[in-house]
Scaffold this motif. Sequence first.
Motif, PDB file in Angstrom:
ATOM      1  N   UNK A 139       1.914 -29.278  10.347  1.00 59.65           N
ATOM      2  CA  UNK A 139       2.703 -28.066  10.600  1.00 59.65           C
ATOM      3  C   UNK A 139       4.191 -28.409  10.712  1.00 59.65           C
ATOM      4  N   UNK A 140       4.512 -29.425  11.490  1.00 60.78           N
ATOM      5  CA  UNK A 140       5.925 -29.783  11.694  1.00 60.78           C
ATOM      6  C   UNK A 140       6.556 -30.339  10.420  1.00 60.78           C
ATOM      7  N   UNK A 141       5.755 -30.987   9.589  1.00 58.84           N
ATOM      8  CA  UNK A 141       6.260 -31.510   8.320  1.00 58.84           C
ATOM      9  C   UNK A 141       6.576 -30.383   7.344  1.00 58.84           C
ATOM     10  N   UNK A 142       5.670 -29.389   7.257  1.00 61.20           N
ATOM     11  CA  UNK A 142       5.815 -28.325   6.264  1.00 61.20           C
ATOM     12  C   UNK A 142       6.688 -27.168   6.740  1.00 61.20           C
ATOM     13  N   UNK A 143       6.681 -26.905   8.040  1.00 58.66           N
ATOM     14  CA  UNK A 143       7.372 -25.723   8.574  1.00 58.66           C
ATOM     15  C   UNK A 143       8.508 -26.201   9.480  1.00 58.66           C
ATOM     16  N   UNK A 144       9.521 -26.750   8.870  1.00 57.85           N
ATOM     17  CA  UNK A 144      10.565 -27.424   9.636  1.00 57.85           C
ATOM     18  C   UNK A 144      11.470 -26.470  10.400  1.00 57.85           C
TER      19      UNK A 144
END
Length: 325
Positions: free
Chosen positions: A286-291
């Motif tokens: 999630x943190x990688x894709x939805x920065x």
Amino acid sequence: MKWWLHVGLLCIPLLAVYLHIPPPQLSPALNTWHSSGHFFTFRGNNIFYKESVGVVGSSDVLLLLHGFPTSSYDWCKIWDSLTQRFNRVIALDFLGFGFSDKPRMHRYSIFEQASVVEALVAHLGLSEQRINILSHDYGDTVALELLYRNDHNRSGHITINSLCLSNGGIFPETHYPRFVQKVLKDSGLISPVLTRLINFQLFSRGIRDVFGPYTQPTEAEFWDMWTGIRFNDGNLVMDSILQYINQRLKHRERWVGALTSTSTPLHMIYGPLDPVNPHPEFIQLYQKLVQRSTVSVLDEHVSHYPQLEDPTGFFNAYLSFINSF
């Protein structure tokens, strides 16, 4: 006549009674929730919703989207707190859930549920309002379809002011549905038989596993969940509703794409003990894709139902997000 044939003949009427066992009565708490709600009609089906008018002087509207297989009652532990922050707080039972109608032989879809939400917003005269959405689990995917429609300016779309997700299987590659879910969604012609065989013991044993060991519901709370499912024979449509898991995979690009490309303020509240969306795999992706999104990871003992397991921590995390813009 052989003994096993005698036993079989005796079991037939017992099985018939078992399969048509009446639904449990509403508890006083669940009955209060039901009686304080309303219904509107969507394509010939009655949809239950609950609305509270809270803070005077605020125009902020909050829409709550629940998860599978439960209902709007999932928000009961933070309802009063939310009404102290928002002018209007609205929760619905999706078609096939809770106190809403549960049509049989129906092709349930995330797209239809998003249209149900849009119809409710129009019914309440809020089509011109900017709406804050707080969602969980299944509701996360409905929220992403609403986000896609908002960002693509689709006719009748909700104007989304902010979106907060929580413990939803939004990434098929990090989503691990429970065994019963996989069996029901893929069993084809025998699914109607299997849905009739689910009882409170099987249900409670399964859902117990998605709560933390120190945040387990009481027996009465498990019964409230089961009662909401059994209301209007909802257990008999669970196999149809569960096709949402396949829909998430099929439409991943649309829904994850909406999440990664939007300019709408985003937040994720996450219970890290979740076996369905496990830590750290889910939250790292999630943190990688939805920065652009902020994230609140709750106490290590909190699992898949954070708003029920840690209502204070969940509410405070949401309040920090909503007050940040």
